[in-house]
Design a protein around this motif. Structure first.
Motif, PDB file in Angstrom:
ATOM      1  N   SER A  90       0.845  -1.192   0.000  1.00  0.00           N
ATOM      2  CA  SER A  90       0.000   0.000   0.000  1.00  0.00           C
ATOM      3  C   SER A  90       0.879   1.240   0.000  1.00  0.00           C
ATOM      4  O   SER A  90       1.959   1.252   0.598  1.00  0.00           O
ATOM      5  N   VAL A  91       0.400   2.286  -0.671  1.00  0.00           N
ATOM      6  CA  VAL A  91       1.136   3.543  -0.704  1.00  0.00           C
ATOM      7  C   VAL A  91       0.148   4.700  -0.609  1.00  0.00           C
ATOM      8  O   VAL A  91      -0.962   4.627  -1.150  1.00  0.00           O
ATOM      9  N   LEU A  92       0.518   5.725   0.126  1.00  0.00           N
ATOM     10  CA  LEU A  92      -0.284   6.938   0.244  1.00  0.00           C
ATOM     11  C   LEU A  92       0.672   8.125   0.199  1.00  0.00           C
ATOM     12  O   LEU A  92       1.527   8.279   1.066  1.00  0.00           O
ATOM     13  N   VAL A  93       0.550   8.960  -0.829  1.00  0.00           N
ATOM     14  CA  VAL A  93       1.408  10.136  -0.959  1.00  0.00           C
ATOM     15  C   VAL A  93       0.527  11.372  -1.020  1.00  0.00           C
ATOM     16  O   VAL A  93      -0.563  11.350  -1.597  1.00  0.00           O
ATOM     17  N   GLY A  94       0.981  12.455  -0.399  1.00  0.00           N
ATOM     18  CA  GLY A  94       0.166  13.656  -0.366  1.00  0.00           C
ATOM     19  C   GLY A  94       1.008  14.910  -0.277  1.00  0.00           C
ATOM     20  O   GLY A  94       2.204  14.873   0.048  1.00  0.00           O
ATOM     21  N   LEU A  95       0.369  16.033  -0.557  1.00  0.00           N
ATOM     22  CA  LEU A  95       1.034  17.326  -0.466  1.00  0.00           C
ATOM     23  C   LEU A  95       0.031  18.348   0.057  1.00  0.00           C
ATOM     24  O   LEU A  95      -1.103  18.440  -0.435  1.00  0.00           O
ATOM     25  N   ARG A  96       0.455  19.103   1.058  1.00  0.00           N
ATOM     26  CA  ARG A  96      -0.374  20.137   1.656  1.00  0.00           C
ATOM     27  C   ARG A  96       0.318  21.494   1.510  1.00  0.00           C
ATOM     28  O   ARG A  96       1.541  21.587   1.674  1.00  0.00           O
ATOM     29  N   PHE A  97      -0.457  22.517   1.204  1.00  0.00           N
ATOM     30  CA  PHE A  97       0.068  23.875   1.103  1.00  0.00           C
ATOM     31  C   PHE A  97      -0.686  24.745   2.097  1.00  0.00           C
ATOM     32  O   PHE A  97      -1.916  24.757   2.122  1.00  0.00           O
ATOM     33  N   GLU A  98       0.067  25.471   2.937  1.00  0.00           N
ATOM     34  CA  GLU A  98      -0.550  26.354   3.918  1.00  0.00           C
ATOM     35  C   GLU A  98       0.014  27.766   3.768  1.00  0.00           C
ATOM     36  O   GLU A  98       1.238  27.960   3.714  1.00  0.00           O
ATOM     37  N   ASP A  99      -0.882  28.719   3.706  1.00  0.00           N
ATOM     38  CA  ASP A  99      -0.516  30.132   3.654  1.00  0.00           C
ATOM     39  C   ASP A  99      -0.880  30.765   4.991  1.00  0.00           C
ATOM     40  O   ASP A  99      -2.042  30.754   5.401  1.00  0.00           O
ATOM     41  N   SER A 100       0.129  31.316   5.690  1.00  0.00           N
ATOM     42  CA  SER A 100      -0.063  31.859   7.038  1.00  0.00           C
ATOM     43  C   SER A 100       0.118  33.370   7.028  1.00  0.00           C
ATOM     44  O   SER A 100       1.096  33.880   6.470  1.00  0.00           O
ATOM     45  N   ASN A 101      -0.804  34.056   7.654  1.00  0.00           N
ATOM     46  CA  ASN A 101      -0.737  35.510   7.814  1.00  0.00           C
ATOM     47  C   ASN A 101      -1.016  35.825   9.271  1.00  0.00           C
ATOM     48  O   ASN A 101      -2.145  35.660   9.755  1.00  0.00           O
ATOM     49  N   ILE A 102       0.005  36.271  10.016  1.00  0.00           N
ATOM     50  CA  ILE A 102      -0.091  36.411  11.465  1.00  0.00           C
ATOM     51  C   ILE A 102       0.308  37.829  11.874  1.00  0.00           C
ATOM     52  O   ILE A 102       1.333  38.351  11.435  1.00  0.00           O
ATOM     53  N   ASN A 103      -0.520  38.432  12.711  1.00  0.00           N
ATOM     54  CA  ASN A 103      -0.231  39.753  13.271  1.00  0.00           C
ATOM     55  C   ASN A 103      -0.070  39.641  14.781  1.00  0.00           C
ATOM     56  O   ASN A 103      -0.941  39.087  15.459  1.00  0.00           O
ATOM     57  N   ILE A 104       1.048  40.165  15.306  1.00  0.00           N
ATOM     58  CA  ILE A 104       1.313  40.195  16.745  1.00  0.00           C
ATOM     59  C   ILE A 104       1.528  41.650  17.121  1.00  0.00           C
ATOM     60  O   ILE A 104       2.580  42.238  16.831  1.00  0.00           O
ATOM     61  N   ASN A 105       0.527  42.248  17.762  1.00  0.00           N
ATOM     62  CA  ASN A 105       0.545  43.683  18.020  1.00  0.00           C
ATOM     63  C   ASN A 105       0.528  43.961  19.524  1.00  0.00           C
ATOM     64  O   ASN A 105      -0.376  43.509  20.233  1.00  0.00           O
ATOM     65  N   GLN A 106       1.528  44.702  20.007  1.00  0.00           N
ATOM     66  CA  GLN A 106       1.548  45.160  21.390  1.00  0.00           C
ATOM     67  C   GLN A 106       1.003  46.591  21.408  1.00  0.00           C
ATOM     68  O   GLN A 106       1.715  47.540  21.077  1.00  0.00           O
ATOM     69  N   LEU A 107      -0.261  46.711  21.782  1.00  0.00           N
ATOM     70  CA  LEU A 107      -0.954  47.989  21.638  1.00  0.00           C
ATOM     71  C   LEU A 107      -0.442  49.046  22.613  1.00  0.00           C
ATOM     72  O   LEU A 107      -0.446  50.241  22.297  1.00  0.00           O
ATOM     73  N   ALA A 108       0.015  48.639  23.794  1.00  0.00           N
ATOM     74  CA  ALA A 108       0.483  49.618  24.780  1.00  0.00           C
ATOM     75  C   ALA A 108       1.769  50.298  24.342  1.00  0.00           C
ATOM     76  O   ALA A 108       2.021  51.461  24.661  1.00  0.00           O
ATOM     77  N   THR A 109       2.593  49.591  23.584  1.00  0.00           N
ATOM     78  CA  THR A 109       3.886  50.149  23.149  1.00  0.00           C
ATOM     79  C   THR A 109       3.902  50.463  21.662  1.00  0.00           C
ATOM     80  O   THR A 109       4.949  50.844  21.121  1.00  0.00           O
ATOM     81  N   ASN A 110       2.745  50.276  20.986  1.00  0.00           N
ATOM     82  CA  ASN A 110       2.649  50.527  19.539  1.00  0.00           C
ATOM     83  C   ASN A 110       3.703  49.736  18.757  1.00  0.00           C
ATOM     84  O   ASN A 110       4.292  50.220  17.789  1.00  0.00           O
ATOM     85  N   ASP A 111       3.899  48.504  19.188  1.00  0.00           N
ATOM     86  CA  ASP A 111       4.843  47.617  18.508  1.00  0.00           C
ATOM     87  C   ASP A 111       4.032  46.628  17.676  1.00  0.00           C
ATOM     88  O   ASP A 111       3.365  45.738  18.211  1.00  0.00           O
ATOM     89  N   PHE A 112       4.069  46.787  16.351  1.00  0.00           N
ATOM     90  CA  PHE A 112       3.265  45.962  15.447  1.00  0.00           C
ATOM     91  C   PHE A 112       4.196  45.047  14.641  1.00  0.00           C
ATOM     92  O   PHE A 112       5.188  45.495  14.080  1.00  0.00           O
ATOM     93  N   ASN A 113       3.833  43.802  14.609  1.00  0.00           N
ATOM     94  CA  ASN A 113       4.685  42.806  13.958  1.00  0.00           C
ATOM     95  C   ASN A 113       3.821  41.899  13.091  1.00  0.00           C
ATOM     96  O   ASN A 113       2.843  41.318  13.572  1.00  0.00           O
ATOM     97  N   THR A 114       4.163  41.776  11.818  1.00  0.00           N
ATOM     98  CA  THR A 114       3.427  40.907  10.890  1.00  0.00           C
ATOM     99  C   THR A 114       4.355  39.822  10.370  1.00  0.00           C
ATOM    100  O   THR A 114       5.486  40.106   9.948  1.00  0.00           O
ATOM    101  N   LYS A 115       3.884  38.589  10.440  1.00  0.00           N
ATOM    102  CA  LYS A 115       4.647  37.455   9.928  1.00  0.00           C
ATOM    103  C   LYS A 115       3.812  36.763   8.849  1.00  0.00           C
ATOM    104  O   LYS A 115       2.711  36.285   9.120  1.00  0.00           O
ATOM    105  N   LYS A 116       4.343  36.758   7.624  1.00  0.00           N
ATOM    106  CA  LYS A 116       3.674  36.095   6.507  1.00  0.00           C
ATOM    107  C   LYS A 116       4.606  35.030   5.946  1.00  0.00           C
ATOM    108  O   LYS A 116       5.779  35.309   5.675  1.00  0.00           O
TER     109      LYS A 116
END
Length: 817
Positions: A498-524
């Motif tokens: 038996s054989v099972l082969v696969g491929l997954r694609f994930e697109d990540s868009n993440i925002n980490i914002n420290q509102l008290a210090t106005n530190d905005f960080n985006t990771k894509k």
């Protein structure tokens, strides 16, 4: 005369030929087919197929179905009566079937027998652990240890799984584990707390998947745990109720109800608990001079009393729109209120161990959490067996509020200090998923799907010192995560391969914002996650496999938030908002062998993780009454290599005795340096290169005693493990449980002791040259005694129910042998 002689010769010739044909071996033919349940169309494992001689009704041949409901039986050509049987189902009879060549009987449907369901009690219960090549399936119903307990108690009794004293879960020693509930990620803000709220009786089974395919979410480099909740499968109205009480206080009431007809299935689980989980901790620290001589000593002890009241409930309906279409809707609600009294004593000593003074910090914390979720599933099956489309949606909101008042007193001063903390968290999560499965040819299957996971978490953390806002510990953190994924995979089976082969694609868009210090960080970032599984069936009793998958671990919650609690003012945890995700490549070699009384499963695994998370301790540069404040924070290190092997045994030496054993040994190698600028603006480099080995073992014994009494014992040992900054010591623990059936098997009394020797503690040694060395212990919950009563109506205790409907994420096993 010549004619008569010719006739006699012909008669003699045909008589001899007939006699030879009778004596010669007859070539057998193969009869195959598949047995399914009539309404749900799901396969029935262990159904019995019997071939009988119509003239002399005795069994001539027979066999049972495999986990897919399939059978393949060899018989001598002839005419047979065929009986297809399964416990609590009506017998399907095929009369006078002429079988001369290899024949497929196709799909054979069995219908439930309502009379048997209500009258027959079957004592041959299912094994507690089902070992399959691609996963282990843990059936909760037969485990006495978890009666009256929670999901955390269930997980802590599963082979390969460990739950530490704080509720953190690891799989084969790896804490990078993804927890799913009914195939979906848990929507709780604090997963450890949420798992302590769900009653154990609400769980049907837990699937342990160490190397998932591309069909699954790529999160969780260490594997997946899929918790499957009860939805009810029996026809008519039936249910189970459990009441429990314990010491320290552990009182609960839970119940499951189910009503099933031809057109719909109604189900609900309700649970309420009131608990006290007292714990304790100590940290003895020697603070050092630059030459590693002792400067001063602080011995810190901590007593915790955690009181909680929790409700967990769900309501659901499964509509059978027609024979091929089902629509399930479920509403889940959880609420928990808690009080935590954290009493910390710090005894200060001079370098020569002369007592100086005592400081007492009392942290009174109130918590309130609420979670609401609506989930829907639509399944459409087409004419061809296995051809189906599923659509899933999950929409949830969660709120957690923690308010604490910290009082600080010291014997060397009359001043009393007051700190107030507030941790207000709110989360929304929406999940959409579509899966399509198409069988192709003989033994082939194509799959494709989409998954969208969208979540937002807002954490408002505030600290007041004597009525003034402390800006160093006050912040609002906003975390937004959008992950869109598509996948495809193809599996096929050719003879024994038996054989099972696969491929997954994930697109990540993440925002980490420290509102008290106005530190905005985006990771894509976007990534491909391939997977491959190869299996060879050596025989009917043994199989071997090799698999590969690529996984990801995204930092969340406490790992990112740079502001945490102040229960200790000299040992502080600080999150790191700049953490990057860690990526793992995993290879697993597996082998399974079954005997009549023994099942043996073993695997050899290798994982490589880049940018792995590591907790590092360092000086902050701040002092409290002359004592330096130590900060512990997660960081990304270069690479971690993990290799190990494990084996699991299921052994039943006698009908009354069952043994389950699990052993796991692993080796960890970390390579990387931690470089940071200290409070003196000096660049510090800590070498985290480290090689450590550890092991884990658990054995469970269940004995059926006379008078319908069951006795279950398990023992667990977590071996010591070395880290770059210290050592974790080995821990042994044991649990004990008894149960007795009463009221004609409609009721069961259970008594269990959790942590019999009160030894379940985390023990750590930390060494930071030129700064400090310490020894610490933490016990989250002390030894506990529990008594529970279970009552069942219209539901036999150990009834062999039909196969549950497969989850949306449960198709890869079709290729795993």
């Amino acid at each position: 005369m010549k004619k008569m002689k010719s006739v006699l010769i012909l008669v003699l010739f045909f008589t001899t030929l007939f006699s030879f044909a009778q004596q010669a071996p007859t070539q057998k033919i193969k009869i195959s087919g598949k047995v399914i349940e009539k309404i749900s169309k799901q396969p029935l494992e262990y159904a019995t197929i019997t071939f009988l001689n119509p003239n002399n009704p005795k069994p001539v041949a027979g066999g049972i179905t495999n986990p897919k409901g399939e059978f393949d039986i060899e018989v001598i050509p002839g005419v047979y009566d065929i009986n297809i049987e399964f416990i609590s189902f009506k017998v399907n009879e095929i009369k006078q079937k002429n079988l001369q060549v290899n024949t497929s009987l196709g799909l054979i449907s069995l219908e439930e027998d309502a009379n048997q369901l209500n009258e027959v009690i079957i004592r041959s219960e299912k094994t507690t652990v089902e070992i399959k090549l691609d996963k282990k399936v843990y059936n909760v119903g037969n485990d006495l240890m978890v009666k009256g307990g929670t999901v955390s108690d269930v997980l802590d009794n599963i082979p390969s799984v460990a739950v530490d004293i704080e509720g953190n879960i690891s799989l084969r020693g790896n804490d990078n584990v993804r927890v799913l509930i009914d195939g979906r990620p848990s929507n709780a803000i604090n997963i450890a707390e949420a798992l302590r709220l769900i009653p154990a009786d609400a769980i049907e089974k837990v699937e342990v998947i160490t190397n998932p395919s591309a069909r699954y979410d790529a999160e969780g480099g260490g594997g997946l745990l899929n918790i499957i909740l009860k939805k009810g499968k029996n026809r008519g109205l039936n249910g189970t109720f459990i009441g429990s009480a314990g010491y320290p206080e552990n009182n609960g009431l839970s119940g499951t109800l189910n009503y099933k007809s031809d057109n719909f299935n109604l189900f609900t689980t309700q649970g309420y608990n009131k608990r006290n989980s007292p714990g304790n901790a100590l940290t003895n620290t020697n603070y050092l001079n630059a030459d590693n001589t002792i400067n001063n000593i602080v011995n810190e002890t901590r007593e915790n009393d955690r009181f909680s009241k929790g409700y967990n409930g769900n309501f659901g309906i499964e509509l059978f729109l027609n024979e091929t279409t089902a629509w399930t809707n479920t509403f889940n609600y959880r609420k928990n209120n808690g009080d935590n009294r954290d009493n910390v004593f710090q005894n200060y000593f001079e370098a020569d161990n002369t007592f100086d003074y005592t400081r007492n910090r009392i942290n009174l914390e109130n918590s309130d959490s609420e979670n609401v979720e609506f989930a829907t599933n639509f399944t459409k099956k087409f004419k061809k067996e296995g051809h189906k489309l599923t659509l899933d949606g999950s929409f949830s909101t969660s709120k957690d509020l923690e308010i604490a008042v910290i009082t600080d007193r010291a014997t060397n001063t009359a001043k009393v200090k007051f700190d107030n903390t507030l941790n207000n968290q709110s989360q929304s999560r929406n999940l959409l998923q579509m899966d399509y499965v198409l069988p192709i040819g003989e033994g082939g299957q194509f799959e494709a799907g989409y998954r969208g996971d969208f979540s937002e978490l807002l954490t408002d953390y505030q600290v007041e010192n004597d009525g003034l806002i402390n800006k160093n510990f006050t912040n609002t953190l906003e975390y937004k995560e959008k992950v869109n994924a598509v996948y495809t995979q193809y599996g096929m089976k050719i003879n024994k391969f038996s054989v099972l082969v696969g491929l997954r694609f994930e697109d990540s868009n993440i925002n980490i914002n420290q509102l008290a210090t106005n530190d905005f960080n985006t990771k894509k970032y976007n990534n491909f996650f391939p997977s491959a599984f190869f299996t060879y069936e050596i025989s009917d009793k043994s199989s071997a496999s090799v698999s590969y998958s690529r996984r990801i671990q995204r930092p969340r919650g406490r790992m990112l938030n740079p502001f945490s609690n102040l229960s200790s003012n000299i040992n502080i945890f600080v999150g790191n908002p700049d953490l990057d995700p860690a990526f793992s490549d995993a290879i697993d070699f597996g082998y399974i062998k079954r005997w009549d009384k023994l099942t043996f499963n073993t695997s050899l695994y290798v994982n490589k993780t880049t940018d792995v998370f590591q907790f590092a301790r360092r000086e902050s540069g701040d002092f409290v009454n002359g004592i330096p404040i130590t900060i512990s924070s997660p960081i990304n290190l270069a690479t971690e290599y993990r290799a190990g092997f494990e084996f699991t045994l299921n052994y039943s030496p006698y009908k009354w005795w069952k043994l389950n054993g699990n052993f796991n040994f692993f080796r960890n190698e970390t390579q990387g340096d931690f470089v940071y600028t200290d409070f003196n603006n000096k660049i510090i480099t800590q070498n985290f290169d480290n090689i450590a080995t550890s092991w884990f073992t658990r054995i469970t014994s269940k004995v059926s005693l006379p008078y319908k009494i069951d006795w279950q014992t398990n023992a667990t040992y977590n071996g010591a493990e070395k880290s770059a900054q210290g050592n974790r010591l080995g821990v042994f623990s044991a649990n004990l449980a008894f149960s007795k059936d009463i009221m004609k098997d409609k009721g069961t009394l259970s008594f269990n002791i959790s942590d019999v020797f009160n030894s379940r503690k985390r023990m750590m040694e930390t060494n930071l040259p030129g700064f400090a060395n310490s020894y610490g212990e933490m016990q989250w919950r002390v030894r506990q005694f529990s008594l529970s009563f279970t009552y069942r109506f219209n539901k036999p205790k150990n009834e062999k129910e039909k196969q549950p409907k497969k989850l949306q994420n449960d198709n890869e096993g079709d290729y795993q042998g």
